[in-house]
Design an enzyme around this catalytic site. Structure first.
Site, PDB file in Angstrom:
ATOM      1  N   ARG A 148      28.547  38.092  33.576  1.00  0.00           N
ATOM      2  CA  ARG A 148      29.954  37.748  33.867  1.00  0.00           C
ATOM      3  C   ARG A 148      30.319  38.175  35.279  1.00  0.00           C
ATOM      4  O   ARG A 148      31.086  37.499  35.963  1.00  0.00           O
ATOM      5  CB  ARG A 148      30.869  38.417  32.836  1.00  0.00           C
ATOM      6  CG  ARG A 148      30.808  37.721  31.473  1.00  0.00           C
ATOM      7  CD  ARG A 148      31.300  38.600  30.365  1.00  0.00           C
ATOM      8  NE  ARG A 148      32.710  38.899  30.451  1.00  0.00           N
ATOM      9  CZ  ARG A 148      33.281  39.967  29.878  1.00  0.00           C
ATOM     10  NH1 ARG A 148      32.549  40.826  29.196  1.00  0.00           N
ATOM     11  NH2 ARG A 148      34.560  40.161  29.992  1.00  0.00           N
TER      12      ARG A 148
ATOM     13  N   ARG B  29      35.139  49.331  26.040  1.00  0.00           N
ATOM     14  CA  ARG B  29      36.240  48.570  25.432  1.00  0.00           C
ATOM     15  C   ARG B  29      35.969  48.296  23.952  1.00  0.00           C
ATOM     16  O   ARG B  29      34.866  47.909  23.564  1.00  0.00           O
ATOM     17  CB  ARG B  29      36.415  47.234  26.176  1.00  0.00           C
ATOM     18  CG  ARG B  29      37.460  46.345  25.530  1.00  0.00           C
ATOM     19  CD  ARG B  29      38.025  45.353  26.481  1.00  0.00           C
ATOM     20  NE  ARG B  29      37.074  44.324  26.883  1.00  0.00           N
ATOM     21  CZ  ARG B  29      37.353  43.359  27.755  1.00  0.00           C
ATOM     22  NH1 ARG B  29      38.552  43.317  28.329  1.00  0.00           N
ATOM     23  NH2 ARG B  29      36.458  42.458  28.076  1.00  0.00           N
TER      24      ARG B  29
ATOM     25  N   ARG C 104      33.584  43.542  21.862  1.00  0.00           N
ATOM     26  CA  ARG C 104      33.546  42.101  22.076  1.00  0.00           C
ATOM     27  C   ARG C 104      32.099  41.677  22.257  1.00  0.00           C
ATOM     28  O   ARG C 104      31.351  42.346  22.954  1.00  0.00           O
ATOM     29  CB  ARG C 104      34.348  41.744  23.341  1.00  0.00           C
ATOM     30  CG  ARG C 104      35.715  41.190  23.044  1.00  0.00           C
ATOM     31  CD  ARG C 104      36.529  40.995  24.267  1.00  0.00           C
ATOM     32  NE  ARG C 104      35.912  40.134  25.278  1.00  0.00           N
ATOM     33  CZ  ARG C 104      36.562  39.682  26.353  1.00  0.00           C
ATOM     34  NH1 ARG C 104      37.835  40.010  26.537  1.00  0.00           N
ATOM     35  NH2 ARG C 104      35.974  38.928  27.237  1.00  0.00           N
TER      36      ARG C 104
ATOM     37  N   ARG D 231      39.686  30.185  37.219  1.00  0.00           N
ATOM     38  CA  ARG D 231      38.491  30.967  37.510  1.00  0.00           C
ATOM     39  C   ARG D 231      37.567  30.247  38.476  1.00  0.00           C
ATOM     40  O   ARG D 231      36.511  30.768  38.811  1.00  0.00           O
ATOM     41  CB  ARG D 231      37.731  31.221  36.211  1.00  0.00           C
ATOM     42  CG  ARG D 231      37.965  32.612  35.605  1.00  0.00           C
ATOM     43  CD  ARG D 231      37.225  32.631  34.295  1.00  0.00           C
ATOM     44  NE  ARG D 231      36.815  33.910  33.842  1.00  0.00           N
ATOM     45  CZ  ARG D 231      37.449  34.611  32.900  1.00  0.00           C
ATOM     46  NH1 ARG D 231      38.575  34.192  32.394  1.00  0.00           N
ATOM     47  NH2 ARG D 231      36.951  35.758  32.490  1.00  0.00           N
TER      48      ARG D 231
ATOM     49  N   LYS E  56      43.462  42.670  33.484  1.00  0.00           N
ATOM     50  CA  LYS E  56      44.410  41.550  33.540  1.00  0.00           C
ATOM     51  C   LYS E  56      45.190  41.439  32.225  1.00  0.00           C
ATOM     52  O   LYS E  56      46.398  41.234  32.236  1.00  0.00           O
ATOM     53  CB  LYS E  56      43.662  40.227  33.814  1.00  0.00           C
ATOM     54  CG  LYS E  56      42.921  40.212  35.133  1.00  0.00           C
ATOM     55  CD  LYS E  56      42.284  38.856  35.421  1.00  0.00           C
ATOM     56  CE  LYS E  56      41.180  38.459  34.478  1.00  0.00           C
ATOM     57  NZ  LYS E  56      39.971  39.292  34.541  1.00  0.00           N
TER      58      LYS E  56
HETATM   59  P1  AMP Z   1      38.178  36.684  29.267  1.00  0.00           P
HETATM   60  O1  AMP Z   1      38.730  37.208  27.993  1.00  0.00           O
HETATM   61  O2  AMP Z   1      39.216  36.196  30.213  1.00  0.00           O
HETATM   62  O3  AMP Z   1      37.214  37.653  29.910  1.00  0.00           O
HETATM   63  O4  AMP Z   1      37.322  35.384  28.901  1.00  0.00           O
HETATM   64  C1  AMP Z   1      36.207  35.438  28.037  1.00  0.00           C
HETATM   65  C2  AMP Z   1      35.280  34.272  28.295  1.00  0.00           C
HETATM   66  O5  AMP Z   1      35.970  33.038  28.016  1.00  0.00           O
HETATM   67  C3  AMP Z   1      34.807  34.135  29.730  1.00  0.00           C
HETATM   68  O6  AMP Z   1      33.673  34.946  30.021  1.00  0.00           O
HETATM   69  C4  AMP Z   1      34.470  32.646  29.804  1.00  0.00           C
HETATM   70  O7  AMP Z   1      33.229  32.366  29.199  1.00  0.00           O
HETATM   71  C5  AMP Z   1      35.571  32.028  28.950  1.00  0.00           C
HETATM   72  N1  AMP Z   1      36.724  31.702  29.803  1.00  0.00           N
HETATM   73  C6  AMP Z   1      37.929  32.314  29.822  1.00  0.00           C
HETATM   74  N2  AMP Z   1      38.731  31.773  30.756  1.00  0.00           N
HETATM   75  C7  AMP Z   1      37.997  30.792  31.357  1.00  0.00           C
HETATM   76  C8  AMP Z   1      38.247  29.893  32.412  1.00  0.00           C
HETATM   77  N3  AMP Z   1      39.408  29.890  33.080  1.00  0.00           N
HETATM   78  N4  AMP Z   1      37.270  29.036  32.763  1.00  0.00           N
HETATM   79  C9  AMP Z   1      36.094  29.002  32.109  1.00  0.00           C
HETATM   80  N5  AMP Z   1      35.775  29.859  31.131  1.00  0.00           N
HETATM   81  C10 AMP Z   1      36.722  30.744  30.733  1.00  0.00           C
END
Ligand code: AMP
Length: 217
Positions: free
Chosen positions: A173, A129, A162, A90, A13
């Site tokens: 996740r 990654r 990360r 999400r 994404k």
């Molecule tokens: P991402 O970089 O999008 O994979 O986000 C990393 C982490 O941030 C996720 O695993 C969640 O813990 C938190 N996070 C990101 N976006 C959301 C969201 N829309 N709702 C809740 N937690 C989020």
């Protein structure tokens, strides 16, 4: 253009958002980046979100996340140029919250792109990654290796994994995605907003599909 990129962790994404935002000159809104930035800056919200939630692969509560997105989408750049949402919504309550925000701003969503990705590709992408600690550029140990091992091509910063890309957290996740985010596919399909692309392909191949479903070259 007001677009949502929907898909599991590792769907790519962030990479699609980057190229789409360059093309359409729209802000890239990544809630994951917002939480990571807040943590880096040492704010109370940033520390709490990391320690209690994203550090373990859990979702940050809806009210906090919706509040952050509300503030961001209300800013002038998003009002004028639209947005590409990456990692939000999400959950179904977040999708409902977004509908409310967009409605209050007198706007509507154009499209939700579902980036369908196989489990095999997800695990391979997330495990390899690497991210630049300084500028946030993404690399992959096999698919997109930096010129010098462990060093960012763009800014020379150190690359790291990360903290939520470890095997145990990745599996959590993915469980969270299946339980809480996957239902959004039928949610947006029911609203006639969904378009599906095959995201097992490299960035360029997926990008071509996305442009096609958006009806642009
Ligand atoms: P991402 O970089 O999008 O994979 O986000 C990393 C982490 O941030 C996720 O695993 C969640 O813990 C938190 N996070 C990101 N976006 C959301 C969201 N829309 N709702 C809740 N937690 C989020």
């Amino acid at each position: 253009m007001r677009l949502i990129l929907l898909g599991p962790p590792g769907a790519g994404k962030g990479s699609q958002a980057k190229v789409l935002c360059e093309k359409f000159k729209t802000p890239h809104i990544s809630t994951g980046d917002m939480f990571r930035d807040a943590y880096k800056k040492g704010s109370e919200l940033g520390r709490m979100a990391h320690d209690r939630y994203w550090g373990h692969g859990a979702l940050v509560p809806d009210d906090i996340t919706i509040g952050l997105v509300r503030d961001r989408l209300s800013q002038n750049d998003c009002r004028e140029a639209g947005f590409v949402l990456d990692g939000f919504p999400r959950t179904v309550p977040q999708a409902e919250g977004l509908e409310k925000i967009v409605g209050e701003l007198g706007q509507r969503l154009d499209r939700v792109i579902y980036m369908k990705t196989s489990q095999e590709v997800i695990l391979q992408r997330l495990g390899g990654r690497r991210v630049c600690k300084v500028c946030g550029a993404n690399y992959h140990t096999i698919n997109m290796a930096p010129r010098v091992d462990g060093v960012c091509d763009t800014c020379g910063g150190a690359l790291h994994q990360r903290p939520d890309d470890t095997e145990e957290t990745i599996l959590n996740r993915l469980r969270v995605y299946e339980a809480q985010t996957a239902p959004l596919v039928s949610y947006y399909n029911g609203k006639n907003l969904l378009a599906t692309v095959n995201s097992d392909t490299p960035v360029q191949g997926t990008y071509v599909q996305v442009l096609k479903v958006l009806g642009v070259q």
